[in-house]
Write an enzyme that holds these catalytic residues in place. Sequence first.
Site, PDB file in Angstrom:
ATOM      1  N   SER A 135      26.405  40.975   6.288  1.00 51.95           N
ATOM      2  CA  SER A 135      27.843  40.748   6.350  1.00 51.95           C
ATOM      3  C   SER A 135      28.409  40.727   4.941  1.00 51.95           C
ATOM      4  O   SER A 135      27.678  40.556   3.959  1.00 51.95           O
ATOM      5  CB  SER A 135      28.142  39.417   7.049  1.00 51.95           C
ATOM      6  OG  SER A 135      27.687  38.334   6.240  1.00 51.95           O
ATOM      7  N   ASP A 141      27.528  44.817   8.283  1.00 52.45           N
ATOM      8  CA  ASP A 141      27.953  44.228   9.552  1.00 52.45           C
ATOM      9  C   ASP A 141      29.422  43.809   9.445  1.00 52.45           C
ATOM     10  O   ASP A 141      29.790  43.060   8.538  1.00 52.45           O
ATOM     11  CB  ASP A 141      27.064  43.011   9.848  1.00 52.45           C
ATOM     12  CG  ASP A 141      27.197  42.512  11.270  1.00 52.45           C
ATOM     13  OD1 ASP A 141      27.647  43.284  12.138  1.00 52.45           O
ATOM     14  OD2 ASP A 141      26.835  41.338  11.513  1.00 52.45           O
ATOM     15  N   HIS A 142      30.242  44.286  10.358  1.00 50.84           N
ATOM     16  CA  HIS A 142      31.672  43.951  10.390  1.00 50.84           C
ATOM     17  C   HIS A 142      32.374  44.263   9.065  1.00 50.84           C
ATOM     18  O   HIS A 142      33.037  43.392   8.477  1.00 50.84           O
ATOM     19  CB  HIS A 142      31.878  42.486  10.776  1.00 50.84           C
ATOM     20  CG  HIS A 142      31.527  42.192  12.204  1.00 50.84           C
ATOM     21  ND1 HIS A 142      32.339  42.533  13.266  1.00 50.84           N
ATOM     22  CD2 HIS A 142      30.430  41.609  12.733  1.00 50.84           C
ATOM     23  CE1 HIS A 142      31.752  42.166  14.390  1.00 50.84           C
ATOM     24  NE2 HIS A 142      30.595  41.601  14.105  1.00 50.84           N
ATOM     25  N   ASP A 161      34.947  47.519  11.312  1.00 52.44           N
ATOM     26  CA  ASP A 161      35.508  46.715  12.397  1.00 52.44           C
ATOM     27  C   ASP A 161      37.026  46.663  12.260  1.00 52.44           C
ATOM     28  O   ASP A 161      37.576  45.790  11.594  1.00 52.44           O
ATOM     29  CB  ASP A 161      34.918  45.303  12.364  1.00 52.44           C
ATOM     30  CG  ASP A 161      35.378  44.461  13.549  1.00 52.44           C
ATOM     31  OD1 ASP A 161      36.191  44.969  14.343  1.00 52.44           O
ATOM     32  OD2 ASP A 161      34.926  43.311  13.676  1.00 52.44           O
ATOM     33  N   GLU A 185      33.970  49.200  16.647  1.00 57.56           N
ATOM     34  CA  GLU A 185      34.096  48.184  17.699  1.00 57.56           C
ATOM     35  C   GLU A 185      35.448  48.287  18.383  1.00 57.56           C
ATOM     36  O   GLU A 185      36.467  48.621  17.757  1.00 57.56           O
ATOM     37  CB  GLU A 185      33.933  46.778  17.106  1.00 57.56           C
ATOM     38  CG  GLU A 185      34.018  45.666  18.142  1.00 57.56           C
ATOM     39  CD  GLU A 185      33.665  44.288  17.602  1.00 57.56           C
ATOM     40  OE1 GLU A 185      34.307  43.317  18.024  1.00 57.56           O
ATOM     41  OE2 GLU A 185      32.748  44.186  16.766  1.00 57.56           O
ATOM     42  N   GLY A 234      27.511  33.324  17.521  1.00 58.57           N
ATOM     43  CA  GLY A 234      27.179  31.903  17.522  1.00 58.57           C
ATOM     44  C   GLY A 234      26.638  31.465  18.870  1.00 58.57           C
ATOM     45  O   GLY A 234      26.462  32.266  19.791  1.00 58.57           O
ATOM     46  N   GLY A 259      26.178  39.412  19.230  1.00 62.96           N
ATOM     47  CA  GLY A 259      25.963  38.070  19.777  1.00 62.96           C
ATOM     48  C   GLY A 259      24.753  38.005  20.676  1.00 62.96           C
ATOM     49  O   GLY A 259      24.794  37.471  21.787  1.00 62.96           O
ATOM     50  N   VAL A 271      21.207  40.001  16.189  1.00 59.53           N
ATOM     51  CA  VAL A 271      20.737  38.613  16.252  1.00 59.53           C
ATOM     52  C   VAL A 271      20.845  37.997  14.864  1.00 59.53           C
ATOM     53  O   VAL A 271      20.342  38.553  13.892  1.00 59.53           O
ATOM     54  CB  VAL A 271      19.272  38.537  16.736  1.00 59.53           C
ATOM     55  CG1 VAL A 271      18.776  37.090  16.718  1.00 59.53           C
ATOM     56  CG2 VAL A 271      19.131  39.117  18.134  1.00 59.53           C
TER      57      VAL A 271
END
Length: 285
Positions: free
Chosen positions: A50, A85-86, A107, A137, A182, A210, A232
Amino acid sequence: MPLVSMKEMMIKGKQQGYAIGQFNLNNLEYTQAILQAAEEEKSPVILGVSEGAARYMGGFKTVVMMVKGLMEDYGTTVPVAIHLDHGSSYEKCKEAIEAGFTSVMIDASSKPLEENIEITKKVVDFAKQHNVSVEAELGVVGGQEDDVIADGVIYADPAECKELVEKTGIDCLAPALGSVHGPYKGEPNLGFEEMEEISKQGDIPLVLHGGTGIPLKDIQRSISLGTSKINVNTENQIQGTQAVRDVLAADSEVYDPRKYLAPMREAIKASVIGKMREFGSSQQA
């Protein structure tokens, strides 16, 4: 083995009925644990980074050099992708690619569809020049992970998914279908009907964000419906932190970080191995 994009490993996973885990990096020990697990299991693996974790570790270039150094020292032979990520913008995706990332997620799911398509297409056009895979996404994945905060869940619309895929040329799609970042509060409720509809619209691999806390039966059903990448992070964080707590609780005189970070690394490694076996990627490299 050099870092690779995640495109080929995902295509193979979808064709052969398994998913590749994306396991997020948070520091050196996470990276060691995930690479060791992948080599022992002979599993392809995606290292998720991230923007916040990259800042914490020093920056995109630092992360890439750390991963490459460990792979060289370990003699890694399995396919490894390093994935943003994102990614929050075209500029951040470009920065990651130029630093050596082999895959990025843009994203723009919070934007109107037309704007999401425009931004994503721009990222794809740049990424293709560097043989880098791109994930996008649609919808809203609930919960919070790092810089990503969402209140509630909004399911992705299959028609919009089809339009996004066709107009951008992305390599994989993360449609929000009930998963959260989360820990889950209660039982996950995934939209399998939508997942099947989106998957049948084309050959593009799907991504499930997630992945912590989703029952095995739901994981297996998701894979059967075209999901070939599962993210994960939370579960590894929980298991690793518990190992640190156990060491410090047992001996208040411990001060050498290696004495509590080594057990953390082993706990994360065991967690990753368990997920690789659940996802079916073990022995696929």
